[in-house]
Design an enzyme around this catalytic site. Structure first.
Site, PDB file in Angstrom:
ATOM      1  N   CYS A 194       0.827  -1.208   0.000  1.00 36.49           N
ATOM      2  CA  CYS A 194       0.000   0.000   0.000  1.00 36.49           C
ATOM      3  C   CYS A 194       0.866   1.263   0.000  1.00 36.49           C
ATOM      4  O   CYS A 194       1.489   1.563  -1.016  1.00 36.49           O
ATOM      5  CB  CYS A 194      -0.982  -0.048   1.163  1.00 36.49           C
ATOM      6  SG  CYS A 194      -2.435   0.959   0.864  1.00 36.49           S
ATOM      7  N   HIS A 208      -3.103  -5.382   1.753  1.00 44.51           N
ATOM      8  CA  HIS A 208      -2.462  -5.638   3.042  1.00 44.51           C
ATOM      9  C   HIS A 208      -2.538  -7.119   3.418  1.00 44.51           C
ATOM     10  O   HIS A 208      -3.412  -7.507   4.187  1.00 44.51           O
ATOM     11  CB  HIS A 208      -3.175  -4.848   4.140  1.00 44.51           C
ATOM     12  CG  HIS A 208      -3.032  -3.372   4.029  1.00 44.51           C
ATOM     13  ND1 HIS A 208      -2.072  -2.669   4.713  1.00 44.51           N
ATOM     14  CD2 HIS A 208      -3.721  -2.462   3.310  1.00 44.51           C
ATOM     15  CE1 HIS A 208      -2.171  -1.388   4.432  1.00 44.51           C
ATOM     16  NE2 HIS A 208      -3.169  -1.229   3.582  1.00 44.51           N
ATOM     17  N   GLU A 247      -0.857  -8.672   5.435  1.00 48.27           N
ATOM     18  CA  GLU A 247      -0.519  -8.879   6.854  1.00 48.27           C
ATOM     19  C   GLU A 247      -1.761  -8.881   7.755  1.00 48.27           C
ATOM     20  O   GLU A 247      -1.675  -9.254   8.916  1.00 48.27           O
ATOM     21  CB  GLU A 247       0.490  -7.818   7.326  1.00 48.27           C
ATOM     22  CG  GLU A 247      -0.039  -6.409   7.518  1.00 48.27           C
ATOM     23  CD  GLU A 247      -0.238  -5.631   6.225  1.00 48.27           C
ATOM     24  OE1 GLU A 247      -0.027  -6.204   5.138  1.00 48.27           O
ATOM     25  OE2 GLU A 247      -0.626  -4.458   6.304  1.00 48.27           O
TER      26      GLU A 247
HETATM   27  N1  GLN Z   1      -3.595   6.271   1.062  1.00 45.41           N
HETATM   28  C1  GLN Z   1      -2.323   6.000   1.656  1.00 45.41           C
HETATM   29  C2  GLN Z   1      -1.210   6.786   0.987  1.00 45.41           C
HETATM   30  O1  GLN Z   1      -1.432   7.476   0.058  1.00 45.41           O
HETATM   31  C3  GLN Z   1      -2.014   4.528   1.614  1.00 45.41           C
HETATM   32  C4  GLN Z   1      -2.989   3.769   2.457  1.00 45.41           C
HETATM   33  C5  GLN Z   1      -2.429   2.547   3.099  1.00 45.41           C
HETATM   34  O2  GLN Z   1      -1.227   2.338   3.159  1.00 45.41           O
HETATM   35  N2  GLN Z   1      -3.304   1.754   3.651  1.00 45.41           N
HETATM   36  O3  GLN Z   1      -0.105   6.721   1.390  1.00 45.41           O
END
Ligand code: GLN
Length: 210
Positions: free
Chosen positions: A80, A179, A181
């Site tokens: 992410c 994610h 995890e």
């Molecule tokens: N929206 C977040 C970002 O731009 C990422 C979200 C996340 O890691 N769950 O960094």
């Protein structure tokens, strides 16, 4: 010998990654300073907020050291926000947002839009055997463009975001929009631990056998 894998521990869901890596046979350690970075065979950059992690990396004098190790071939896995930080290009970011780079991709930040801010989907994931991977997306990026250096591992199969690329790999660098995890399915972490082991085995003079 167990590979030693760091989890960048400035912000985000660090503990879940540490646990998953340990379960997959690695020694997992939080990384907050350069001396800790110097000691690891691979690095996980967790989810969180990419702009915040960028600021903290700079504040902790880790920005250049992490970039240098990535350039030197350190295996890395970004989830992410971590995917955003490993991308060579980002769209939809803040005006001054920069990335560590390493993946020949363009990511779109917060790509899935308001209605599907957070959602779950089952994905076929290249390199992960067995049933589909249940993916949890939380204000996730998607991969808008993939350069010749990077390989697509997974895309969303159905719904409004069908076809969107959400997992990629380039050599020892792996990234997912979602994610793993948080689901208890360790297969993506196991893939990364194997990537780290393979990189160690390929090192000249390395004699540890994992
Ligand atoms: N929206 C977040 C970002 O731009 C990422 C979200 C996340 O890691 N769950 O960094």
């Amino acid at each position: 010998m167990k590979p030693r894998i760091g989890v960048l521990a400035l912000q985000g869901d660090v503990r879940e990654h540490l646990r998953a890596l340990e379960e997959c046979g690695a020694v997992a350690v939080p990384v907050r300073r350069e001396s800790e970075l110097a000691d690891v065979d691979g690095l996980v950059i967790p989810g969180g907020e990419s702009t915040t992690i960028e600021k903290l990396l700079r504040a902790f004098d880790l920005w250049e050291p992490v970039r240098e190790r990535l350039r030197a071939g350190l295996p890395a896995y970004g989830s992410c926000a971590g995917m955003i930080l490993l991308a060579d290009h980002v769209v939809g970011g803040t005006a001054d947002q920069t990335t560590l780079g390493g993946l020949d991709i363009t990511v779109r930040r917060n790509a899935f839009g308001r209605q599907v801010d957070s959602f779950e989907s089952d994905l076929a994931f290249a390199g992960v055997d067995g049933e589909p991977v249940h993916a949890v997306f939380i204000r996730a990026p998607w991969v808008e463009d993939v350069g010749p250096g990077a390989q697509v591992l997974a895309a969303v199969g159905e719904g409004p975001a069908a076809g969107r690329i959400v997992a990629v790999r380039q050599g020892g660098v792996l990234a997912t929009s979602f994610h793993p995890e948080v689901t208890g399915d360790m297969r993506v972490h196991r893939l990364f631990v194997q990537i780290v082991r393979d990189a160690l085995d390929a090192e000249p003079g390395h004699h540890g056998k994992g």
